[in-house]
Design an enzyme around this catalytic site. Structure first.
Site, PDB file in Angstrom:
ATOM      1  N   SER A  88      53.389   3.745  62.957  1.00 42.01           N
ATOM      2  CA  SER A  88      54.194   4.396  64.001  1.00 42.01           C
ATOM      3  C   SER A  88      54.982   3.345  64.788  1.00 42.01           C
ATOM      4  O   SER A  88      55.768   2.600  64.202  1.00 42.01           O
ATOM      5  CB  SER A  88      53.290   5.256  64.889  1.00 42.01           C
ATOM      6  OG  SER A  88      54.059   6.066  65.757  1.00 42.01           O
ATOM      7  N   HIS A 191      55.996  12.481  65.718  1.00 43.22           N
ATOM      8  CA  HIS A 191      56.261  12.582  64.285  1.00 43.22           C
ATOM      9  C   HIS A 191      56.349  14.047  63.839  1.00 43.22           C
ATOM     10  O   HIS A 191      55.736  14.452  62.855  1.00 43.22           O
ATOM     11  CB  HIS A 191      55.195  11.818  63.481  1.00 43.22           C
ATOM     12  CG  HIS A 191      55.175  10.356  63.804  1.00 43.22           C
ATOM     13  ND1 HIS A 191      56.151   9.484  63.370  1.00 43.22           N
ATOM     14  CD2 HIS A 191      54.321   9.622  64.565  1.00 43.22           C
ATOM     15  CE1 HIS A 191      55.893   8.276  63.837  1.00 43.22           C
ATOM     16  NE2 HIS A 191      54.803   8.333  64.572  1.00 43.22           N
TER      17      HIS A 191
END
Length: 298
Positions: A88, A191
């Protein structure tokens, strides 16, 4: 040479970076970050409070600075990777490690990313679905979502460890469909389509950022394929804001190298790596640089 893996937002805790701040190379990074960021991050890492540290706008900056500090210690000891990847927001640290971003630009981008994501409205969250393969989780997420209440797979962390991201009502329906679901304490549905509001500003920032060809391959979250193609890396960095983190597949590229190092004050990625059969040390352990040096000498 090992793969270097850089953790993301979910690894923050009060006291993070403690031993690193006592190392000269790492302290230089903390001092530079405190000067470059809009507010110093070192005191928050050291003393909290926790509720402020875990907030998106602070957590992403804190974990990135700890990542870069751990990298500085490894470099001071002469350690370099053969491959890098970041989970991430950790992807920014990986790009810095590969030489694609300098320190200042990395910090500027993480500050922009954290601010944009913290400003996103909506009521979304994330939950870990344990013990099921990705296709089954995808099917359950599709069954749980409704119009205006999206639910997608956001993170493929490991076999049997999949994180879904989306609207709270859809997450509640999923919890009734899957055998084991663990809600995560996060600020929003990262996400996932919930992050589209932040995407235009993030795209402008990434396209405007000076980037150089990386010195060794980077595995982007979005593709899970090693590359040194700067255009691919830039597009993947933009797309991962709303796209999936394909970490399970990423680990397949670390396996042939024999070992990896989690570069940050965390052991989360080390655990995921070991679950994938990859030997992994962590810079949360102060002895890791010495252990690497002994291995290089043999």
């Amino acid at each position: 040479m090992p793969a270097f893996l850089f953790p993301g937002q979910g690894t923050v805790r009060v006291g993070m970076g403690g031993w690193l701040r006592r190392a000269a190379a790492a302290k230089q990074v903390f001092d530079a970050a405190d000067d470059l960021l809009s507010e110093p991050i070192s005191p928050l890492c050291a003393k909290g409070p926790l509720d402020r540290l875990v907030a998106t706008e602070h957590a992403q900056r804190a974990v990135t600075v700890c990542n870069l500090a751990a990298l500085a210690v490894l470099r001071a000891e002469g350690h370099e990777p053969e491959l890098v990847a970041g989970h991430s927001v950790g992807e920014l640290s990986a790009l810095h490690a590969a030489g694609a971003l300098d320190l200042e630009q990395t910090l500027r981008l993480v500050e922009t990313r954290s601010r944009l994501m913290a400003e996103v409205g909506g009521s979304g969250g994330m939950s870990a679905v344990m013990g099921l393969p990705v296709p089954e989780v995808e099917a359950l997420a599709a069954a749980a979502e409704r119009d205006g209440e999206p639910l997608v797979v956001g993170l493929e962390n490991a076999l049997g460890h999949v994180v879904v991201s989306g609207a709270f009502p859809a997450l509640e329906r999923l919890a009734r469909l899957a055998p084991k679901v663990v809600p995560l304490k996060v600020g929003n549905a990262f996400h996932s389509p919930f992050m589209r509001e932040a995407l235009p500003g993030w795209e402008r920032a990434v396209r405007a950022a000076p980037m150089r060809e990386p010195r060794f391959p980077v595995v982007p979250n979005l593709t899970a394929q090693p590359t040194t193609d700067l255009a691919v890396l830039r597009e993947a960095l933009i797309g991962q804001l709303t796209g999936r983190v394909r970490w399970t597949e990423t680990m397949t590229h670390a396996l042939p190298l024999g070992m990896c190092v989690e570069v940050g004050d965390s052991k989360v990625l080390a655990g995921l790596a070991r679950a994938a059969g990859v030997r992994c040390l962590s810079m949360a352990d102060p002895t890791t640089p010495r252990r690497l040096a002994r291995e290089r000498a043999t």
